[in-house]
Design a protein around this motif. Structure first.
Motif, PDB file in Angstrom:
ATOM      1  N   ASP A  78      48.088  43.798  33.018  1.00 31.29           N
ATOM      2  CA  ASP A  78      47.130  43.790  34.120  1.00 31.29           C
ATOM      3  C   ASP A  78      46.028  42.741  33.976  1.00 31.29           C
ATOM      4  O   ASP A  78      45.173  42.628  34.846  1.00 31.29           O
ATOM      5  CB  ASP A  78      46.461  45.166  34.242  1.00 31.29           C
ATOM      6  CG  ASP A  78      47.445  46.272  34.531  1.00 31.29           C
ATOM      7  OD1 ASP A  78      48.369  46.060  35.335  1.00 31.29           O
ATOM      8  OD2 ASP A  78      47.286  47.364  33.935  1.00 31.29           O
ATOM      9  N   ILE A  79      46.054  41.967  32.895  1.00 35.24           N
ATOM     10  CA  ILE A  79      44.957  41.021  32.663  1.00 35.24           C
ATOM     11  C   ILE A  79      45.090  39.780  33.545  1.00 35.24           C
ATOM     12  O   ILE A  79      46.163  39.492  34.076  1.00 35.24           O
ATOM     13  CB  ILE A  79      44.832  40.620  31.170  1.00 35.24           C
ATOM     14  CG1 ILE A  79      46.064  39.862  30.690  1.00 35.24           C
ATOM     15  CG2 ILE A  79      44.535  41.838  30.312  1.00 35.24           C
ATOM     16  CD1 ILE A  79      45.906  39.287  29.283  1.00 35.24           C
ATOM     17  N   HIS A 139      41.170  35.432  31.571  1.00 35.39           N
ATOM     18  CA  HIS A 139      40.251  36.403  30.968  1.00 35.39           C
ATOM     19  C   HIS A 139      41.083  37.581  30.490  1.00 35.39           C
ATOM     20  O   HIS A 139      42.038  37.970  31.156  1.00 35.39           O
ATOM     21  CB  HIS A 139      39.226  36.928  31.983  1.00 35.39           C
ATOM     22  CG  HIS A 139      38.480  35.868  32.700  1.00 35.39           C
ATOM     23  ND1 HIS A 139      37.536  35.090  32.088  1.00 35.39           N
ATOM     24  CD2 HIS A 139      38.535  35.466  33.998  1.00 35.39           C
ATOM     25  CE1 HIS A 139      37.032  34.249  32.983  1.00 35.39           C
ATOM     26  NE2 HIS A 139      37.628  34.453  34.141  1.00 35.39           N
ATOM     27  N   ASN A 140      40.709  38.178  29.423  1.00 36.91           N
ATOM     28  CA  ASN A 140      41.426  39.328  28.885  1.00 36.91           C
ATOM     29  C   ASN A 140      40.845  40.620  29.479  1.00 36.91           C
ATOM     30  O   ASN A 140      40.456  41.537  28.760  1.00 36.91           O
ATOM     31  CB  ASN A 140      41.343  39.329  27.355  1.00 36.91           C
ATOM     32  CG  ASN A 140      42.424  40.186  26.743  1.00 36.91           C
ATOM     33  OD1 ASN A 140      43.401  40.547  27.400  1.00 36.91           O
ATOM     34  ND2 ASN A 140      42.251  40.522  25.488  1.00 36.91           N
ATOM     35  N   VAL A 141      40.763  40.646  30.818  1.00 38.95           N
ATOM     36  CA  VAL A 141      40.251  41.800  31.556  1.00 38.95           C
ATOM     37  C   VAL A 141      41.159  42.066  32.756  1.00 38.95           C
ATOM     38  O   VAL A 141      41.981  41.227  33.133  1.00 38.95           O
ATOM     39  CB  VAL A 141      38.793  41.591  32.029  1.00 38.95           C
ATOM     40  CG1 VAL A 141      37.846  41.436  30.847  1.00 38.95           C
ATOM     41  CG2 VAL A 141      38.679  40.408  32.971  1.00 38.95           C
ATOM     42  N   TYR A 142      40.991  43.223  33.356  1.00 37.69           N
ATOM     43  CA  TYR A 142      41.721  43.664  34.541  1.00 37.69           C
ATOM     44  C   TYR A 142      41.586  42.610  35.643  1.00 37.69           C
ATOM     45  O   TYR A 142      40.486  42.295  36.079  1.00 37.69           O
ATOM     46  CB  TYR A 142      41.098  44.977  34.973  1.00 37.69           C
ATOM     47  CG  TYR A 142      41.797  45.847  35.975  1.00 37.69           C
ATOM     48  CD1 TYR A 142      43.179  45.929  36.071  1.00 37.69           C
ATOM     49  CD2 TYR A 142      41.033  46.663  36.798  1.00 37.69           C
ATOM     50  CE1 TYR A 142      43.782  46.793  36.963  1.00 37.69           C
ATOM     51  CE2 TYR A 142      41.619  47.537  37.697  1.00 37.69           C
ATOM     52  CZ  TYR A 142      43.000  47.599  37.786  1.00 37.69           C
ATOM     53  OH  TYR A 142      43.589  48.458  38.671  1.00 37.69           O
ATOM     54  N   GLN A 165      35.672  43.811  46.795  1.00 33.96           N
ATOM     55  CA  GLN A 165      34.510  43.225  46.137  1.00 33.96           C
ATOM     56  C   GLN A 165      34.601  43.632  44.669  1.00 33.96           C
ATOM     57  O   GLN A 165      34.372  44.795  44.329  1.00 33.96           O
ATOM     58  CB  GLN A 165      33.185  43.719  46.738  1.00 33.96           C
ATOM     59  CG  GLN A 165      32.940  43.273  48.165  1.00 33.96           C
ATOM     60  CD  GLN A 165      33.705  44.100  49.171  1.00 33.96           C
ATOM     61  OE1 GLN A 165      33.713  45.325  49.106  1.00 33.96           O
ATOM     62  NE2 GLN A 165      34.379  43.452  50.100  1.00 33.96           N
ATOM     63  N   HIS A 166      35.000  42.682  43.830  1.00 31.41           N
ATOM     64  CA  HIS A 166      35.173  42.934  42.397  1.00 31.41           C
ATOM     65  C   HIS A 166      33.798  42.806  41.749  1.00 31.41           C
ATOM     66  O   HIS A 166      33.229  41.728  41.689  1.00 31.41           O
ATOM     67  CB  HIS A 166      36.158  41.910  41.827  1.00 31.41           C
ATOM     68  CG  HIS A 166      36.811  42.345  40.566  1.00 31.41           C
ATOM     69  ND1 HIS A 166      38.006  41.807  40.154  1.00 31.41           N
ATOM     70  CD2 HIS A 166      36.466  43.238  39.616  1.00 31.41           C
ATOM     71  CE1 HIS A 166      38.369  42.356  39.008  1.00 31.41           C
ATOM     72  NE2 HIS A 166      37.439  43.220  38.666  1.00 31.41           N
ATOM     73  N   LYS A 167      33.253  43.917  41.249  1.00 35.57           N
ATOM     74  CA  LYS A 167      31.860  43.987  40.817  1.00 35.57           C
ATOM     75  C   LYS A 167      31.655  43.854  39.306  1.00 35.57           C
ATOM     76  O   LYS A 167      30.615  43.384  38.869  1.00 35.57           O
ATOM     77  CB  LYS A 167      31.245  45.331  41.248  1.00 35.57           C
ATOM     78  CG  LYS A 167      31.443  45.682  42.700  1.00 35.57           C
ATOM     79  CD  LYS A 167      30.304  45.205  43.508  1.00 35.57           C
ATOM     80  CE  LYS A 167      30.403  45.721  44.938  1.00 35.57           C
ATOM     81  NZ  LYS A 167      29.424  45.102  45.779  1.00 35.57           N
ATOM     82  N   SER A 168      32.611  44.326  38.521  1.00 38.82           N
ATOM     83  CA  SER A 168      32.428  44.410  37.076  1.00 38.82           C
ATOM     84  C   SER A 168      33.799  44.433  36.406  1.00 38.82           C
ATOM     85  O   SER A 168      34.764  44.899  37.000  1.00 38.82           O
ATOM     86  CB  SER A 168      31.649  45.699  36.757  1.00 38.82           C
ATOM     87  OG  SER A 168      31.423  45.852  35.383  1.00 38.82           O
ATOM     88  N   PRO A 169      33.901  43.949  35.166  1.00 38.94           N
ATOM     89  CA  PRO A 169      35.211  43.937  34.513  1.00 38.94           C
ATOM     90  C   PRO A 169      35.629  45.311  33.999  1.00 38.94           C
ATOM     91  O   PRO A 169      34.798  46.180  33.747  1.00 38.94           O
ATOM     92  CB  PRO A 169      35.006  42.977  33.334  1.00 38.94           C
ATOM     93  CG  PRO A 169      33.558  43.080  33.017  1.00 38.94           C
ATOM     94  CD  PRO A 169      32.871  43.310  34.325  1.00 38.94           C
TER      95      PRO A 169
END
Length: 131
Positions: free
Chosen positions: A21-22, A31-34, A69-73
């Motif tokens: 999912d990264i 980025h190593n995030v969702y 709206q993607h707000k935070s990782p």
């Protein structure tokens, strides 16, 4: 299509973020995030939970819109909880819901998404004409 829902009713869906999912593209990991891409997929599923109870035999849902709206990782192994809220069925038959995604109390994303329920044969016909 049947509509057993009232404005404001909610469905919940959760996912644990995995390596799949990264945020990554052919050029590699960004980025190593969702990723927003994976977030979009899971947000659409949270709204589809309404469609699954609304479609009747011989019908299927088809996506019509997505606004995020993607707000935070969210990080790998975080549990993301989506809360989808039934907003309306427009005169056109489009089903609109809003959603929020959280990890614990931290807001990850908000948005809206739409789907329309049509006869499967009509969907197949539309696709066939476009080939």
């Amino acid at each position: 299509m049947k509509n057993p829902f009232k404005k404001g009713e909610q469905k919940e869906y959760s996912i644990v973020v995995s390596e799949n999912d990264i945020a990554q593209f052919e050029s590699g990991v960004v980025h190593n995030v969702y990723s927003t891409f994976a977030l979009c997929r899971d947000a659409e599923w949270s709204g589809r939970l309404f469609v699954l109870e609304m479609k009747e035999e011989g019908e299927e849902g088809i996506g019509t819109s997505m606004n995020i709206q993607h707000k935070s990782p969210a990080f790998v192994k975080d549990k993301v909880i989506f809360t989808a809220t039934f907003d309306e069925v427009k005169e056109s038959g489009e089903i609109i819901n809003s959603f929020e995604a959280k990890v614990g109390n931290r807001l990850i994303a908000t948005g809206t998404q739409g789907q329309r329920i049509l006869p499967k044969a009509k969907i197949d016909s539309i696709f066939e004409k476009l080939k």
